[in-house]
Enzyme design. Sequence first.
Site, PDB file in Angstrom:
ATOM      1  N   HIS A 170     -42.069   9.331 -16.801  1.00  0.00           N
ATOM      2  CA  HIS A 170     -43.416   9.240 -16.418  1.00  0.00           C
ATOM      3  C   HIS A 170     -44.295  10.148 -17.797  1.00  0.00           C
ATOM      4  O   HIS A 170     -45.231   9.466 -17.898  1.00  0.00           O
ATOM      5  CB  HIS A 170     -43.507   9.880 -15.123  1.00  0.00           C
ATOM      6  CG  HIS A 170     -42.812   9.396 -14.257  1.00  0.00           C
ATOM      7  ND1 HIS A 170     -43.154   8.030 -13.764  1.00  0.00           N
ATOM      8  CD2 HIS A 170     -42.065   9.898 -13.128  1.00  0.00           C
ATOM      9  CE1 HIS A 170     -42.481   7.715 -12.621  1.00  0.00           C
ATOM     10  NE2 HIS A 170     -41.648   8.830 -12.353  1.00  0.00           N
ATOM     11  N   LEU A 179     -65.453   0.570 -22.287  1.00  0.00           N
ATOM     12  CA  LEU A 179     -64.633   0.059 -21.372  1.00  0.00           C
ATOM     13  C   LEU A 179     -64.649   0.810 -20.022  1.00  0.00           C
ATOM     14  O   LEU A 179     -64.667   1.959 -20.049  1.00  0.00           O
ATOM     15  CB  LEU A 179     -63.191   0.387 -22.030  1.00  0.00           C
ATOM     16  CG  LEU A 179     -61.937   0.183 -21.129  1.00  0.00           C
ATOM     17  CD1 LEU A 179     -61.777  -1.510 -20.827  1.00  0.00           C
ATOM     18  CD2 LEU A 179     -60.573   0.827 -21.911  1.00  0.00           C
ATOM     19  N   ASP A 183     -44.811  -0.414 -14.937  1.00  0.00           N
ATOM     20  CA  ASP A 183     -43.575   0.039 -14.168  1.00  0.00           C
ATOM     21  C   ASP A 183     -42.337   0.132 -15.337  1.00  0.00           C
ATOM     22  O   ASP A 183     -42.204  -0.465 -16.365  1.00  0.00           O
ATOM     23  CB  ASP A 183     -42.904  -1.349 -13.212  1.00  0.00           C
ATOM     24  CG  ASP A 183     -42.033  -1.026 -12.262  1.00  0.00           C
ATOM     25  OD1 ASP A 183     -41.757   0.241 -12.211  1.00  0.00           O
ATOM     26  OD2 ASP A 183     -41.465  -2.013 -11.877  1.00  0.00           O
TER      27      ASP A 183
HETATM   28  C1  IPE Z   1     -45.372  -0.445  -8.605  1.00  0.00           C
HETATM   29  O1  IPE Z   1     -44.119  -0.030  -9.051  1.00  0.00           O
HETATM   30  C2  IPE Z   1     -46.361   0.737  -8.511  1.00  0.00           C
HETATM   31  C3  IPE Z   1     -46.897   1.452  -9.506  1.00  0.00           C
HETATM   32  C4  IPE Z   1     -46.608   0.782 -10.701  1.00  0.00           C
HETATM   33  C5  IPE Z   1     -47.713   2.394  -9.602  1.00  0.00           C
HETATM   34  P1  IPE Z   1     -42.956   0.474  -8.217  1.00  0.00           P
HETATM   35  O2  IPE Z   1     -41.970   0.920  -8.880  1.00  0.00           O
HETATM   36  O3  IPE Z   1     -43.475   1.202  -6.900  1.00  0.00           O
HETATM   37  O4  IPE Z   1     -42.442  -0.788  -7.263  1.00  0.00           O
HETATM   38  P2  IPE Z   1     -41.583  -1.471  -6.536  1.00  0.00           P
HETATM   39  O5  IPE Z   1     -41.009  -0.553  -5.506  1.00  0.00           O
HETATM   40  O6  IPE Z   1     -40.366  -1.622  -7.370  1.00  0.00           O
HETATM   41  O7  IPE Z   1     -41.944  -2.698  -6.065  1.00  0.00           O
HETATM   42  C1  IPE Z   2     -43.747   3.270 -12.686  1.00  0.00           C
HETATM   43  O1  IPE Z   2     -42.157   3.608 -13.093  1.00  0.00           O
HETATM   44  C2  IPE Z   2     -44.746   4.312 -12.440  1.00  0.00           C
HETATM   45  C3  IPE Z   2     -44.669   4.677 -11.121  1.00  0.00           C
HETATM   46  C4  IPE Z   2     -44.543   3.714 -10.144  1.00  0.00           C
HETATM   47  C5  IPE Z   2     -45.304   5.864 -10.733  1.00  0.00           C
HETATM   48  P1  IPE Z   2     -41.123   3.643 -12.089  1.00  0.00           P
HETATM   49  O2  IPE Z   2     -41.096   5.194 -11.716  1.00  0.00           O
HETATM   50  O3  IPE Z   2     -41.434   2.897 -10.818  1.00  0.00           O
HETATM   51  O4  IPE Z   2     -39.827   3.391 -12.872  1.00  0.00           O
HETATM   52  P2  IPE Z   2     -38.705   2.492 -12.123  1.00  0.00           P
HETATM   53  O5  IPE Z   2     -39.141   1.150 -11.932  1.00  0.00           O
HETATM   54  O6  IPE Z   2     -37.945   3.559 -11.279  1.00  0.00           O
HETATM   55  O7  IPE Z   2     -37.872   2.232 -13.560  1.00  0.00           O
HETATM   56 MG    MG Z   3     -40.676   1.034 -10.492  1.00  0.00          MG
END
Ligand code: IPE
Ligand code: IPE
Ligand code: MG
Length: 251
Positions: free
Chosen positions: A38, A132, A21
């Site tokens: 990303h 792995l 995240d």
């Molecule tokens: C969780 O992250 C999903 C992934 C890492 C793929 P999100 O960014 O979607 O989660 P929330 O919405 O903050 O809980």
């Molecule tokens: C995690 O990073 C990747 C996915 C959920 C696909 P985020 O896109 O959720 O990044 P933040 O949480 O908005 O910073």
């Molecule tokens: Mg996120």
Amino acid sequence: MTIKEKLILNKLPRHIAIIMDGNGRWALQKGNSRIFGHKNGVNAVRNVVEACAELQIEYLTLYAFSTENWYRPKTEVNALMSLLISALNTEIKKLIKNNIRLLTIGNLEDLPQRVYKKLSEAIEITSKNTGLSLILALSYSARWEITNAAKKLAEDVINKKINIGNISDKEFENYLTTVNIPDPELLIRTSGEYRISNFLLWQIAYSELYFTKKLWPDFCKDDLYEAIYDYQQRERRFGKTSEQLKNQVNE
Ligand code: IPE
Ligand code: IPE
Ligand code: MG
């Protein structure tokens, strides 16, 4: 002594799961678009996969796209899907070279056809690898998984393949997408959020949780070693007392 040298090699987790995240925030901090975040997240994936392969970890599950992530803006969803394809294209050689087996969990039927095709190819090409197991959670949510398992189990009861009396938690696990994969001993979440976001709810019943403020694109091999080191300092009691565990060791 480096953090890697501090690791106890015969006490490594068999399975590490990661909620990757913070890509969006990482990019915004740099005045860039979320998609840039990303793209940089892919580098962190590469490093962590490499580190796990080097340590001979058996399973690594990465939460790459949740069921709820479909509700993000269309441009972001499309960019993530394209990124997945390009990452598979560039990384496939390395997966083969490093003896890594690719697996997926999630509702793959929801993925665009081109993504599904590329994934299936990569899974097939790496299926005989014995190192792995890299499990990508895509269009995954734990409630989807558990509901789906309940449906399949109900079908088997109706078709008399199983008696209600024989349904145990071990039996139930046969209906989850993670069948034959051991539960993760360690779950890591980056970006300073303290929540599970619908990830592996069944499987993490006894996992050790590790949260770090690092945003995912900044997460490097040393951060992984740090998390494993932290895990190795913990006493996993599984409901027993500390004293019981010590006696077990001495027996
Ligand atoms: C969780 O992250 C999903 C992934 C890492 C793929 P999100 O960014 O979607 O989660 P929330 O919405 O903050 O809980
Ligand atoms: C995690 O990073 C990747 C996915 C959920 C696909 P985020 O896109 O959720 O990044 P933040 O949480 O908005 O910073
Ligand atoms: Mg996120």
